[in-house]
Design an enzyme around this catalytic site. Structure first.
Site, PDB file in Angstrom:
ATOM      1  N   TYR A 157      14.613  31.419   7.339  1.00  0.00           N
ATOM      2  CA  TYR A 157      13.385  32.044   7.839  1.00  0.00           C
ATOM      3  C   TYR A 157      13.366  32.034   9.361  1.00  0.00           C
ATOM      4  O   TYR A 157      13.812  31.074   9.982  1.00  0.00           O
ATOM      5  CB  TYR A 157      12.156  31.253   7.367  1.00  0.00           C
TER       6      TYR A 157
ATOM      7  N   LYS B 254       0.836  -1.211   0.000  1.00  0.00           N
ATOM      8  CA  LYS B 254       0.000   0.000   0.000  1.00  0.00           C
ATOM      9  C   LYS B 254       0.869   1.260   0.000  1.00  0.00           C
ATOM     10  O   LYS B 254       2.017   1.216   0.421  1.00  0.00           O
ATOM     11  CB  LYS B 254      -0.911  -0.019   1.225  1.00  0.00           C
TER      12      LYS B 254
HETATM   13  C1  LIG Z   1      -0.150  -2.291   6.594  1.00  0.00           C
HETATM   14  C2  LIG Z   1      -0.687  -3.577   7.046  1.00  0.00           C
HETATM   15  C3  LIG Z   1       0.161  -4.682   7.212  1.00  0.00           C
HETATM   16  C4  LIG Z   1       1.659  -4.629   7.022  1.00  0.00           C
HETATM   17  O1  LIG Z   1       2.290  -4.173   8.202  1.00  0.00           O
HETATM   18  P1  LIG Z   1       3.890  -4.141   8.333  1.00  0.00           P
HETATM   19  O2  LIG Z   1       4.115  -3.835   9.761  1.00  0.00           O
HETATM   20  O3  LIG Z   1       4.385  -3.089   7.406  1.00  0.00           O
HETATM   21  O4  LIG Z   1       4.402  -5.483   7.958  1.00  0.00           O
HETATM   22  C5  LIG Z   1      -0.429  -5.899   7.540  1.00  0.00           C
HETATM   23  N1  LIG Z   1      -1.756  -5.997   7.713  1.00  0.00           N
HETATM   24  C6  LIG Z   1      -2.598  -4.957   7.590  1.00  0.00           C
HETATM   25  C7  LIG Z   1      -4.059  -5.142   7.786  1.00  0.00           C
HETATM   26  C8  LIG Z   1      -2.089  -3.700   7.263  1.00  0.00           C
HETATM   27  O5  LIG Z   1      -2.924  -2.665   7.145  1.00  0.00           O
END
Ligand SMILES: *Cc1c(COP(=O)(O)O)cnc(C)c1O
Length: 379
Positions: free
Chosen positions: A268, A41
């Site tokens: 700044y 994602k």
């Molecule tokens: C993002 C996510 C993961 C992956 O988590 P990591 O700690 O990056 O391995 C697994 N399961 C769900 C439901 C997620 O949203």
């Protein structure tokens, strides 16, 4: 994201050879029989969804997981035809797309099951689904206490088939596993109830990276790993695997060098006043690129040495003190995150500056920094 070298002297390098090494090491670390879902994602936390997904599949990923239907469509457009799980809840419009594109949804209530089943029927399909059980994260899913009854009714839908039942930890990567173990107990109870009810499905899954590393008793059939193949750990205290290294390096070049005198200010807000003559390098990046918004805090690597940020940085510019690095020249390469020589600024250092976690620091590098892929291209 593209593979074209950009003219802009600021970019993110992704080492695909190291990504393959990381997947290989993780595979070997897994107990025999354990499968994995590659979570990519948000552009694989800013690394490139397509590149990470393709590599994961070469190392035997069971499926690719994403957070939005748009991401899933983009993956398909890049000829990734593996099973795709889309985390979270779907709108009715999205359910239709999931049916036509064969994206696997999470269905956690009877109404949505009915809706998807009708859509599947009119498409002449039987859709695989996963059910999320909320064991304490209080986010998506059917509450563990109600899960068996709801899952039984979903299992009765002719045009759906339950492929997996999963849950998600609230805290799996810290030393205190008390709540994680309580969640695991609730999930186990649901599994036992379903078995008694004669509900069968292929995949039980609960672990993210933290759970995979530290809670082998929660592995079940699949683990869902996102951050680990990127060579980054979810916390400072979870188990380490030898040989895993970060695949992302963020770089820029010195755009200008200016000399200032005692009493002069930098940046700044006049947050830095020189006590004596200083040599200042101007970097053409700022918080608009995802570099933390800092004032006299943080360092970058120039000529294999650490150079401190001076003054407050801007959206597009950051000033660093190179008085002690006299060899630094305009257009020298600068590392904002990653290694240079024996020095390293890791993602946790960047995260501390932002007062955040490694996940946020990784995804924080904005898309205006082009991604450059090193190593053998994936077919
Ligand atoms: C993002 C996510 C993961 C992956 O988590 P990591 O700690 O990056 O391995 C697994 N399961 C769900 C439901 C997620 O949203």
């Amino acid at each position: 994201m593209n593979n074209l070298a950009s003219e802009r002297p600021a970019w993110v390098e992704i080492d695909l050879d190291q990504l393959r090494t990381n997947f290989d090491i993780i595979r070997r670390d897994m107990p025999a029989g354990l499968g994995f879902v590659s979570v990519v994602k948000d552009e694989a936390y800013g690394h490139g969804m397509v590149q990470v997904a393709r590599t994961a599949l070469q190392f035997g990923a069971t499926a690719i997981a994403l957070a939005t239907v748009d991401e899933a469509l983009q993956l398909r457009q890049n000829q990734v035809y593996a099973p795709i799980l889309v985390f979270g809840e779907r709108t009715e419009e999205e359910l239709e797309i999931c049916v036509t594109q064969n994206f696997t949804c999470f269905i956690n209530d009877r109404r949505k099951a009915e809706k998807l089943s009708r859509l599947a029927k009119s498409a002449g399909k039987r859709m695989p689904i996963h059910v999320e059980v909320d064991t304490g994260l209080s986010r998506y899913g059917v509450k563990w206490s109600e899960a068996p009854a709801v899952i039984v009714s979903i299992a009765g839908k002719k045009h759906l088939h339950i492929e997996g039942v999963m849950s998600h930890f609230a805290m799996s990567d810290e030393l205190d596993k008390t709540f994680a173990l309580q969640q695991l107990e609730r999930f186990r109870q649901v599994m036992a109830d379903l078995q008694e009810l004669g509900i069968e499905f292929k995949y039980r899954h609960m672990c993210n990276t933290g759970g995979f590393l530290d809670l082998p008793q929660a592995h079940f059939d699949l683990v869902r790993i996102g951050i680990l193949p990127l060579g980054v750990y979810p916390s400072q205290v979870c188990r380490r695997i030898r040989g895993l290294l970060p695949i992302m390096t963020v770089k820029t070049k010195i755009a200008a060098i200016t000399e200032i005198e005692a009493g002069d200010y930098i940046g700044y807000g006049m947050r830095y006043q020189a006590a004596e003559r200083r040599r200042i390098a101007v970097l053409p990046v700022g918080y608009g690129d995802g570099f933390p918004r800092v004032r006299n805090q943080g360092e970058v690597l120039i000529c294999d040495k650490r150079a401190p940020v001076v003054g407050g940085n801007a959206m597009d510019a950051t000033m660093v003190d190179v008085t002690d690095i006299p060899q630094a020249q305009v257009w020298n390469e600068v590392v904002l995150m990653g290694k240079q020589g024996d020095e390293e600024i890791d993602v946790h250092e960047i995260a501390r500056l932002q007062g955040t976690v490694s996940y946020h620091a990784l995804t924080g590098w904005r898309s205006r920094l082009p991604r450059i892929y090193l190593g053998e291209a994936q077919s």
